[in-house]
Structure formats: C-alpha cells, structure tokens
Design a protein around this motif. Structure first.
Motif, PDB file in Angstrom:
ATOM      1  N   LEU A  28      -7.626  23.855  97.220  1.00 13.12           N
ATOM      2  CA  LEU A  28      -7.356  25.407  97.023  1.00 13.12           C
ATOM      3  C   LEU A  28      -6.829  26.158  98.041  1.00 13.12           C
ATOM      4  CD1 LEU A  28     -11.011  25.938  95.961  1.00 13.12           C
ATOM      5  CD2 LEU A  28      -8.992  26.131  94.563  1.00 13.12           C
ATOM      6  N   ALA A  29      -6.814  25.838  99.291  1.00 12.28           N
ATOM      7  CA  ALA A  29      -6.160  26.096 100.239  1.00 12.28           C
ATOM      8  C   ALA A  29      -4.477  26.061 100.162  1.00 12.28           C
ATOM      9  CB  ALA A  29      -6.254  25.675 101.753  1.00 12.28           C
ATOM     10  N   GLY A  30      -4.054  24.890  99.716  1.00 10.56           N
ATOM     11  CA  GLY A  30      -2.870  24.664  99.609  1.00 10.56           C
ATOM     12  C   GLY A  30      -2.094  25.433  98.352  1.00 10.56           C
ATOM     13  N   ALA A  31      -2.961  25.549  97.321  1.00 14.66           N
ATOM     14  CA  ALA A  31      -2.571  26.534  95.996  1.00 14.66           C
ATOM     15  C   ALA A  31      -2.462  27.824  96.462  1.00 14.66           C
ATOM     16  CB  ALA A  31      -3.703  26.177  95.078  1.00 14.66           C
ATOM     17  N   ALA A  32      -3.460  28.174  97.484  1.00 13.93           N
ATOM     18  CA  ALA A  32      -3.336  29.778  97.759  1.00 13.93           C
ATOM     19  C   ALA A  32      -2.041  30.191  98.596  1.00 13.93           C
ATOM     20  CB  ALA A  32      -4.575  30.022  98.571  1.00 13.93           C
ATOM     21  N   LEU A  33      -1.735  28.866  99.466  1.00  8.77           N
ATOM     22  CA  LEU A  33      -0.493  29.287 100.210  1.00  8.77           C
ATOM     23  C   LEU A  33       0.756  29.068  99.334  1.00  8.77           C
ATOM     24  CD1 LEU A  33      -1.410  26.966 103.498  1.00  8.77           C
ATOM     25  CD2 LEU A  33      -0.868  29.474 103.351  1.00  8.77           C
ATOM     26  N   ALA A  34       0.676  28.348  98.488  1.00  9.62           N
ATOM     27  CA  ALA A  34       1.768  28.133  97.334  1.00  9.62           C
ATOM     28  C   ALA A  34       1.825  29.431  96.739  1.00  9.62           C
ATOM     29  CB  ALA A  34       1.485  26.885  96.476  1.00  9.62           C
ATOM     30  N   PHE A  35       0.924  30.201  96.052  1.00 12.70           N
ATOM     31  CA  PHE A  35       0.799  31.434  95.543  1.00 12.70           C
ATOM     32  C   PHE A  35       1.609  32.256  96.470  1.00 12.70           C
ATOM     33  CE2 PHE A  35      -2.248  29.857  92.332  1.00 12.70           C
ATOM     34  CZ  PHE A  35      -1.258  29.937  91.293  1.00 12.70           C
ATOM     35  N   ALA A  36       1.106  32.374  97.664  1.00  9.18           N
ATOM     36  CA  ALA A  36       1.809  33.470  98.839  1.00  9.18           C
ATOM     37  C   ALA A  36       3.142  33.135  99.230  1.00  9.18           C
ATOM     38  CB  ALA A  36       0.787  33.309 100.109  1.00  9.18           C
ATOM     39  N   ALA A  37       3.425  31.822  99.042  1.00  6.34           N
ATOM     40  CA  ALA A  37       5.029  31.518  99.165  1.00  6.34           C
ATOM     41  C   ALA A  37       5.924  31.958  97.911  1.00  6.34           C
ATOM     42  CB  ALA A  37       5.272  30.070  99.333  1.00  6.34           C
ATOM     43  N   LEU A  38       5.112  31.671  97.017  1.00  5.50           N
ATOM     44  CA  LEU A  38       6.108  32.104  95.665  1.00  5.50           C
ATOM     45  C   LEU A  38       6.093  33.824  95.684  1.00  5.50           C
ATOM     46  CD1 LEU A  38       4.473  29.654  93.037  1.00  5.50           C
ATOM     47  CD2 LEU A  38       6.934  30.158  93.598  1.00  5.50           C
ATOM     48  N   ALA A  39       5.011  34.322  96.060  1.00  4.04           N
ATOM     49  CA  ALA A  39       4.868  35.630  95.735  1.00  4.04           C
ATOM     50  C   ALA A  39       5.941  36.337  96.993  1.00  4.04           C
ATOM     51  CB  ALA A  39       3.588  36.316  96.160  1.00  4.04           C
ATOM     52  N   THR A  40       6.181  35.892  98.105  1.00  2.00           N
ATOM     53  CA  THR A  40       6.944  36.431  99.085  1.00  2.00           C
ATOM     54  C   THR A  40       8.470  35.831  99.136  1.00  2.00           C
ATOM     55  OG1 THR A  40       6.327  34.624 100.744  1.00  2.00           O
ATOM     56  CG2 THR A  40       5.078  36.633 100.516  1.00  2.00           C
ATOM     57  N   GLY A  41       8.710  35.014  98.090  1.00  2.00           N
ATOM     58  CA  GLY A  41      10.048  34.302  98.105  1.00  2.00           C
ATOM     59  C   GLY A  41      10.314  33.378  99.223  1.00  2.00           C
ATOM     60  N   ALA A  42       9.152  32.852  99.645  1.00  2.04           N
ATOM     61  CA  ALA A  42       9.374  31.969 100.972  1.00  2.04           C
ATOM     62  C   ALA A  42       8.898  30.460 100.923  1.00  2.04           C
ATOM     63  CB  ALA A  42       8.702  32.544 101.992  1.00  2.04           C
ATOM     64  N   GLY A  43       9.134  30.015  99.389  1.00  5.59           N
ATOM     65  CA  GLY A  43       8.619  28.851  99.153  1.00  5.59           C
ATOM     66  C   GLY A  43       9.593  27.875  99.795  1.00  5.59           C
ATOM     67  N   PRO A  44       9.378  26.612 100.310  1.00  8.27           N
ATOM     68  CA  PRO A  44      10.042  25.759 101.054  1.00  8.27           C
ATOM     69  C   PRO A  44      11.313  24.975 100.256  1.00  8.27           C
ATOM     70  CG  PRO A  44       8.045  24.875 100.573  1.00  8.27           C
ATOM     71  CD  PRO A  44       7.949  26.318 100.008  1.00  8.27           C
ATOM     72  N   LEU A  45      11.317  24.835  99.130  1.00  9.73           N
ATOM     73  CA  LEU A  45      11.967  24.474  98.368  1.00  9.73           C
ATOM     74  C   LEU A  45      12.967  25.333  97.422  1.00  9.73           C
ATOM     75  CD1 LEU A  45      10.453  21.345  96.998  1.00  9.73           C
ATOM     76  CD2 LEU A  45      11.802  21.575  99.191  1.00  9.73           C
ATOM     77  N   GLY A  46      12.563  26.701  97.545  1.00  9.90           N
ATOM     78  CA  GLY A  46      13.362  27.801  96.528  1.00  9.90           C
ATOM     79  C   GLY A  46      13.348  27.820  95.336  1.00  9.90           C
ATOM     80  N   HIS A  47      12.165  27.318  94.641  1.00 15.80           N
ATOM     81  CA  HIS A  47      12.222  27.447  93.224  1.00 15.80           C
ATOM     82  C   HIS A  47      11.527  28.779  92.785  1.00 15.80           C
ATOM     83  CE1 HIS A  47       8.528  25.327  94.551  1.00 15.80           C
ATOM     84  NE2 HIS A  47       7.723  25.820  93.242  1.00 15.80           N
ATOM     85  N   ASP A  48      11.550  29.028  91.297  1.00 14.75           N
ATOM     86  CA  ASP A  48      10.860  30.270  90.882  1.00 14.75           C
ATOM     87  C   ASP A  48       9.550  29.977  90.460  1.00 14.75           C
ATOM     88  OD1 ASP A  48      11.565  28.797  88.721  1.00 14.75           O
ATOM     89  OD2 ASP A  48      12.635  30.425  87.645  1.00 14.75           O
ATOM     90  N   TRP A  49       8.955  31.252  89.889  1.00 14.12           N
ATOM     91  CA  TRP A  49       7.259  30.919  89.248  1.00 14.12           C
ATOM     92  C   TRP A  49       7.424  29.997  87.996  1.00 14.12           C
ATOM     93  CZ3 TRP A  49       2.946  32.591  91.221  1.00 14.12           C
ATOM     94  CH2 TRP A  49       3.033  33.723  92.280  1.00 14.12           C
ATOM     95  N   ARG A  50       8.352  29.999  87.350  1.00 12.56           N
ATOM     96  CA  ARG A  50       8.335  29.335  86.142  1.00 12.56           C
ATOM     97  C   ARG A  50       8.397  27.610  86.643  1.00 12.56           C
ATOM     98  NH1 ARG A  50      12.968  28.839  81.487  1.00 12.56           N
ATOM     99  NH2 ARG A  50      11.899  27.198  80.372  1.00 12.56           N
ATOM    100  N   ALA A  51       9.151  27.233  87.602  1.00 10.88           N
ATOM    101  CA  ALA A  51       9.293  25.892  87.931  1.00 10.88           C
ATOM    102  C   ALA A  51       7.963  25.515  88.394  1.00 10.88           C
ATOM    103  CB  ALA A  51      10.579  25.622  88.691  1.00 10.88           C
ATOM    104  N   ALA A  52       7.343  26.567  89.243  1.00 14.53           N
ATOM    105  CA  ALA A  52       6.172  26.091  89.967  1.00 14.53           C
ATOM    106  C   ALA A  52       4.899  25.929  89.030  1.00 14.53           C
ATOM    107  CB  ALA A  52       5.845  27.301  91.084  1.00 14.53           C
ATOM    108  N   LEU A  53       4.947  26.809  87.851  1.00 14.16           N
ATOM    109  CA  LEU A  53       3.806  26.713  87.010  1.00 14.16           C
ATOM    110  C   LEU A  53       4.053  25.581  86.255  1.00 14.16           C
ATOM    111  CD1 LEU A  53       3.361  30.617  86.263  1.00 14.16           C
ATOM    112  CD2 LEU A  53       1.874  29.032  87.760  1.00 14.16           C
ATOM    113  N   PHE A  54       5.219  25.273  85.594  1.00 13.11           N
ATOM    114  CA  PHE A  54       5.355  23.975  85.022  1.00 13.11           C
ATOM    115  C   PHE A  54       5.121  22.783  85.608  1.00 13.11           C
ATOM    116  CE2 PHE A  54       8.123  26.582  81.917  1.00 13.11           C
ATOM    117  CZ  PHE A  54       7.530  26.087  80.786  1.00 13.11           C
ATOM    118  N   GLY A  55       5.309  23.022  87.066  1.00 14.47           N
ATOM    119  CA  GLY A  55       5.218  21.723  88.028  1.00 14.47           C
ATOM    120  C   GLY A  55       3.606  21.442  88.127  1.00 14.47           C
ATOM    121  N   ALA A  56       3.063  22.692  88.253  1.00 16.11           N
ATOM    122  CA  ALA A  56       1.341  22.564  88.390  1.00 16.11           C
ATOM    123  C   ALA A  56       0.790  22.023  87.176  1.00 16.11           C
ATOM    124  CB  ALA A  56       0.851  23.709  88.762  1.00 16.11           C
ATOM    125  N   GLY A  57       1.364  22.459  86.095  1.00 13.79           N
ATOM    126  CA  GLY A  57       0.609  22.216  84.887  1.00 13.79           C
ATOM    127  C   GLY A  57       1.050  20.645  84.404  1.00 13.79           C
TER     128      GLY A  57
END
Length: 165
Positions: A28-57
């Motif tokens: 849960l901590a990792g998922a929360a950090l991932a959501f925070a990174a996506l919301a601020t545009g600071a994800g380590p690999l620079g992908h968008d919400w769509r790629a992230a949600l498809f990846g999680a699913g």
C-alpha cells in the motif's frame, strides 16, 4: 521520486528474501507513492496515468491466475499491481519476463542442490525460512521462490541501467 521508488524496491527485496512474504502495508505504501508520483508528474519512468493503470491491472490480473492455482503468494500478486503503477504496462512486461527467468534459475538451482547436496547451506538459503512451528505440522503453503523480490530487483536494474534518460 526515483529514490523513493528504489527504497521501496529495496524494502520489498529484504522482506521477501527474509520472510518469503510482502506485507500489505508495504504494498500500500508503494501504491500510494506511485499515485503521488503520477499526480505530480514525477514518476521515475515518465509514463502517464493510462500506462500506469493498465500496468497495475495487467500485473495484478496476470499473477492472480498463478495465485488461484496455488503457484504464487498473494503478496506477489499485490506487489505486481503496485509495481505496474510505477513502471507502466510496456516496462512491466519486460520486467516480468526477466524476473521470471531469474526465479526459474533460483528454482532449478534449489532443485539441483536438493538432489546433489554439494552446498547444503546454499540450498537452505534458497529454500527460505522454515515455516514449521514447534508442533512439527507445517502451516500453510511453503513459498520457496521470493518472486516479488526478483520483480523488485529487476525493476531496480531496469530503472537504473535500462531506462536512463
């Protein structure tokens, strides 16, 4: 956020290698950090919400099949979903393939050492902690392969060496 991602991966590796489980609070901590990174545009690999949600699913759904057949623990499945948020679907597929090859090598090495005990201590390390209580009756399924740890190690290597910008 790259440092947070790497620290999270290190914690997963340590927990999974030592305990052969990944606690819910860590997923849960990792998922929360991932959501925070996506919301601020600071994800380590620079992908968008769509790629992230498809990846999680995709990570969660694919490994859920292995959990349903008893081949994998629930922590591995949940971790794959959280990891998918961090890396997105295209990178998750590559990470999954490499981690599966490494986990397979772990399995083959453990089986070889179990059959031909040249290095009995290494076989014990590969088998993980004993899950047999004092009563002598095993409790639950035995998890020999720390799959989440291999996913985490592969993701860290992918981020540091494979995806440098």
């Amino acid at each position: 956020m790259k440092i947070a991602f790497l620290l999270w991966l290190i914690l997963v590796v340590v927990y999974d290698f030592r305990m052969r489980r990944v606690p819910n609070w860590l997923v849960l901590a990792g998922a929360a950090l991932a959501f925070a990174a996506l919301a601020t545009g600071a994800g380590p690999l620079g992908h968008d919400w769509r790629a992230a949600l498809f990846g999680a699913g995709a990570g969660f759904a694919t490994l859920l099949l292995f959990y349903a057949t008893g081949l994998m623990g629930a922590g591995d499945v949940k971790f794959a979903g959280a990891l998918g948020l961090w890396v997105g679907l295209p990178d998750l597929a590559s990470i999954w393939i490499v981690a599966s090859l490494v986990a397979g090598a772990h399995s083959i090495l453990w089986l070889a050492l179990k059959r031909w005990p040249f290095f009995p201590r290494l076989a014990l390390v590969l088998a993980g902690p004993s899950r047999v209580p004092e009563s002598g009756i095993p409790s639950g399924r035995v998890r020999l392969i720390p799959y989440a740890a291999y996913l985490a190690l592969t993701a860290a290597a992918w981020m540091v060496w494979g995806r440098q910008s």
